[in-house]
Design a protein around this motif. Structure first.
Motif, PDB file in Angstrom:
ATOM      1  N   ALA A 265      42.648  34.875  37.569  1.00  0.00           N
ATOM      2  CA  ALA A 265      42.216  35.781  36.314  1.00  0.00           C
ATOM      3  C   ALA A 265      42.888  35.577  35.230  1.00  0.00           C
ATOM      4  O   ALA A 265      44.057  36.033  34.736  1.00  0.00           O
ATOM      5  CB  ALA A 265      42.617  37.322  36.879  1.00  0.00           C
ATOM      6  N   VAL A 285      40.198  39.477  42.444  1.00  0.00           N
ATOM      7  CA  VAL A 285      41.034  38.283  42.015  1.00  0.00           C
ATOM      8  C   VAL A 285      42.217  38.213  42.954  1.00  0.00           C
ATOM      9  O   VAL A 285      42.532  38.953  43.984  1.00  0.00           O
ATOM     10  CB  VAL A 285      41.406  38.622  40.439  1.00  0.00           C
ATOM     11  CG1 VAL A 285      40.268  38.637  39.549  1.00  0.00           C
ATOM     12  CG2 VAL A 285      42.270  40.029  40.369  1.00  0.00           C
ATOM     13  N   THR A 286      43.227  37.052  42.673  1.00  0.00           N
ATOM     14  CA  THR A 286      44.372  36.969  43.401  1.00  0.00           C
ATOM     15  C   THR A 286      45.509  36.979  42.530  1.00  0.00           C
ATOM     16  O   THR A 286      45.129  37.108  41.156  1.00  0.00           O
ATOM     17  CB  THR A 286      44.293  35.715  44.197  1.00  0.00           C
ATOM     18  OG1 THR A 286      44.544  34.597  43.311  1.00  0.00           O
ATOM     19  CG2 THR A 286      43.104  35.418  44.706  1.00  0.00           C
ATOM     20  N   ASP A 287      46.505  36.806  42.982  1.00  0.00           N
ATOM     21  CA  ASP A 287      47.883  36.876  41.933  1.00  0.00           C
ATOM     22  C   ASP A 287      48.442  35.305  41.700  1.00  0.00           C
ATOM     23  O   ASP A 287      49.396  35.195  41.769  1.00  0.00           O
ATOM     24  CB  ASP A 287      49.025  37.846  42.866  1.00  0.00           C
ATOM     25  CG  ASP A 287      49.310  37.141  44.101  1.00  0.00           C
ATOM     26  OD1 ASP A 287      48.586  36.317  44.740  1.00  0.00           O
ATOM     27  OD2 ASP A 287      50.198  37.852  44.717  1.00  0.00           O
ATOM     28  N   ILE A 291      48.624  39.692  37.173  1.00  0.00           N
ATOM     29  CA  ILE A 291      47.648  40.520  36.491  1.00  0.00           C
ATOM     30  C   ILE A 291      48.069  41.562  35.701  1.00  0.00           C
ATOM     31  O   ILE A 291      49.246  42.274  36.055  1.00  0.00           O
ATOM     32  CB  ILE A 291      46.800  41.130  37.735  1.00  0.00           C
ATOM     33  CG1 ILE A 291      46.462  39.967  38.600  1.00  0.00           C
ATOM     34  CG2 ILE A 291      45.713  41.765  37.115  1.00  0.00           C
ATOM     35  CD1 ILE A 291      45.230  38.937  38.135  1.00  0.00           C
ATOM     36  N   LEU A 296      44.661  46.224  36.464  1.00  0.00           N
ATOM     37  CA  LEU A 296      44.873  46.869  37.915  1.00  0.00           C
ATOM     38  C   LEU A 296      44.284  48.281  38.181  1.00  0.00           C
ATOM     39  O   LEU A 296      43.916  48.754  39.122  1.00  0.00           O
ATOM     40  CB  LEU A 296      46.254  46.799  38.524  1.00  0.00           C
ATOM     41  CG  LEU A 296      46.440  45.250  38.813  1.00  0.00           C
ATOM     42  CD1 LEU A 296      48.129  44.964  39.183  1.00  0.00           C
ATOM     43  CD2 LEU A 296      45.618  44.718  39.742  1.00  0.00           C
ATOM     44  N   PHE A 300      39.857  46.085  38.559  1.00  0.00           N
ATOM     45  CA  PHE A 300      40.478  44.870  39.260  1.00  0.00           C
ATOM     46  C   PHE A 300      41.381  45.236  40.655  1.00  0.00           C
ATOM     47  O   PHE A 300      41.894  46.196  40.760  1.00  0.00           O
ATOM     48  CB  PHE A 300      41.492  44.197  38.279  1.00  0.00           C
ATOM     49  CG  PHE A 300      40.591  43.447  37.238  1.00  0.00           C
ATOM     50  CD1 PHE A 300      40.521  42.314  37.424  1.00  0.00           C
ATOM     51  CD2 PHE A 300      40.327  44.228  35.866  1.00  0.00           C
ATOM     52  CE1 PHE A 300      39.775  41.460  36.018  1.00  0.00           C
ATOM     53  CE2 PHE A 300      39.595  43.540  35.237  1.00  0.00           C
ATOM     54  CZ  PHE A 300      39.563  42.160  35.327  1.00  0.00           C
ATOM     55  N   LYS A 301      40.751  44.415  41.508  1.00  0.00           N
ATOM     56  CA  LYS A 301      41.361  44.487  42.890  1.00  0.00           C
ATOM     57  C   LYS A 301      42.109  43.330  43.202  1.00  0.00           C
ATOM     58  O   LYS A 301      41.312  42.067  42.978  1.00  0.00           O
ATOM     59  CB  LYS A 301      40.496  44.787  44.048  1.00  0.00           C
ATOM     60  CG  LYS A 301      41.167  44.619  45.282  1.00  0.00           C
ATOM     61  CD  LYS A 301      41.939  45.950  45.807  1.00  0.00           C
ATOM     62  CE  LYS A 301      42.569  45.586  47.128  1.00  0.00           C
ATOM     63  NZ  LYS A 301      43.555  46.540  47.429  1.00  0.00           N
ATOM     64  N   CYS A 302      43.641  43.169  43.299  1.00  0.00           N
ATOM     65  CA  CYS A 302      44.345  41.758  43.376  1.00  0.00           C
ATOM     66  C   CYS A 302      44.835  41.381  44.974  1.00  0.00           C
ATOM     67  O   CYS A 302      45.451  42.568  45.263  1.00  0.00           O
ATOM     68  CB  CYS A 302      45.352  42.133  42.436  1.00  0.00           C
ATOM     69  SG  CYS A 302      46.587  40.550  42.415  1.00  0.00           S
ATOM     70  N   THR A 304      46.672  39.173  47.362  1.00  0.00           N
ATOM     71  CA  THR A 304      47.821  38.195  47.205  1.00  0.00           C
ATOM     72  C   THR A 304      47.622  36.669  48.089  1.00  0.00           C
ATOM     73  O   THR A 304      46.944  36.972  49.067  1.00  0.00           O
ATOM     74  CB  THR A 304      49.108  38.776  47.695  1.00  0.00           C
ATOM     75  OG1 THR A 304      50.260  37.795  47.487  1.00  0.00           O
ATOM     76  CG2 THR A 304      49.122  38.950  49.318  1.00  0.00           C
TER      77      THR A 304
END
Ligand code: R5P
Length: 327
Positions: A265, A285-287, A291, A296, A300-302, A304
């Motif tokens: 992201a 998305v990922t970390d 982000i 968040l 958005f859902k992050c 790991t």
């Protein structure tokens, strides 16, 4: 995601291993360190008053397997220089091996010439990392898998897809059979097909054109999306144009809901606002890149990738196979 049974695995505790982080994503580095139960080692990574990167390794690394965790996300050049100078410092400090852990590999979109007199920046970056004396690279969802071949040192290119799949299967529980996974461009078809198989979904492909850099236009959709839940999957979100234009078009074509997933992201310019105003219900998305908190709080859902990268680090140190992590 439980990648392995922690109780039975060989740990890095007491091993000759050092983890370092630059300033690009210290939160991810901390999580990787927590997963491995090894503290981050101390290094000064700062700036001289003239703006040049200043690095001092503050622990003995002689004879150690050293891992430098640093995505080359924006500010790309600063983060890249930190990575290169940290590797140089570690090499001159007699580390046994130096692995560049690059969760997001910047400059990857410039991996071929698309017109005359253009650079191949991804190859130049690969050369720089190699010349700095990295022994190995661990990275995630390279924009183009062929970039692995730009290096003459080993590259482990991991995939976030198992983590994203698990989220859709366990947390979202989308209606199986009524899902269509959508590639937002021709280059992402293999990624989308793989997710479609995992989710027992059908596949659709969008053909897009870029009239100029950073502008994406949807040309046509191949595949049936009417009455289905669409999941767009991409490797990265930069301006958000690719995803958002795809989402509007999918709604026009009769998709009942639109979700999206992307590993990296970058969220340049107005990407978050654009996505918030779009018909996308949730974006996973990922970390790999930090982000912003306001994203968040929005759609958005992050997820790991710390365990995935940590496990790749552990396996590299013990010379265990990493390919298990690809599936
Ligand atoms: C392009 O080939 C990539 O896979 C992404 O689709 C692209 O980088 C996304 O960029 P943007 O968000 O600016 O449309």
């Amino acid at each position: 995601m439980l990648l392995l049974e922690k109780a039975r695995m060989k740990t890095l505790k007491g091993e000759r291993v050092r983890l370092f982080s630059g300033n690009a994503n210290p939160a991810l580095a901390q999580q990787i360190a927590a997963y491995l139960d090894v503290p981050l080692s101390k290094a000064l990574v700062s700036r001289f008053t003239n703006g040049e990167v200043q690095v001092r390794i503050e622990e003995n690394v002689r004879g150690n397997d050293v891992f430098v965790i640093q995505p080359t996300c924006p500010p790309v050049n600063d983060n890249l220089m930190e990575l290169l100078i940290m590797i140089d410092a570690l090499s001159r400090s007699s580390a046994r091996t130096i692995t560049a852990v690059i969760p997001y590999f910047g400059y990857a979109k410039q991996e071929k010439k698309t017109a005359g007199r253009e650079p191949i920046s991804a190859k130049l970056v690969a050369n720089l990392i190699t010349v700095a004396q990295a022994s190995r690279v661990i990275t995630l969802d390279l924009h183009a898998a062929a970039i692995q071949g730009f290096f003459d040192i080993p590259v482990d290119n991991l995939y976030a897809q198992p983590i994203i799949t698990e989220y859709f299967q366990m947390e979202k529980k989308l209606d199986n059979g009524g899902i269509v996974v959508v590639s937002p461009d021709a280059g992402g078809v293999a990624r989308a097909r793989s997710l479609a198989e995992r989710l027992n979904a059908t596949l659709a492909i969008i053909f897009k054109k870029r009239p100029r850099p950073d502008v994406a236009e949807v040309m046509e959709i191949v595949g049936d999306v009417k009455g289905k839940v669409a999941v767009i999957v991409d490797d990265m979100i930069s301006t958000g144009g690719t995803l958002v234009n795809a989402a509007w078009r999918l709604k026009e074509e009769g998709a009942t809901a639109v979700y999206a997933a992307a590993t990296h992201a970058i969220l340049a310019d107005q990407a978050v606002d654009l996505i918030v105003k779009s018909p996308i219900e949730e974006i996973i998305v990922t970390d790999s890149i930090p982000i912003p908190a306001y994203a968040l709080r929005a759609k958005f859902k992050c997820l790991t990738v710390a365990e995935l990268l940590g496990e790749a680090i552990r396996r590299n140190h013990f010379n265990l196979s990493v390919s298990k992590l690809f599936t």
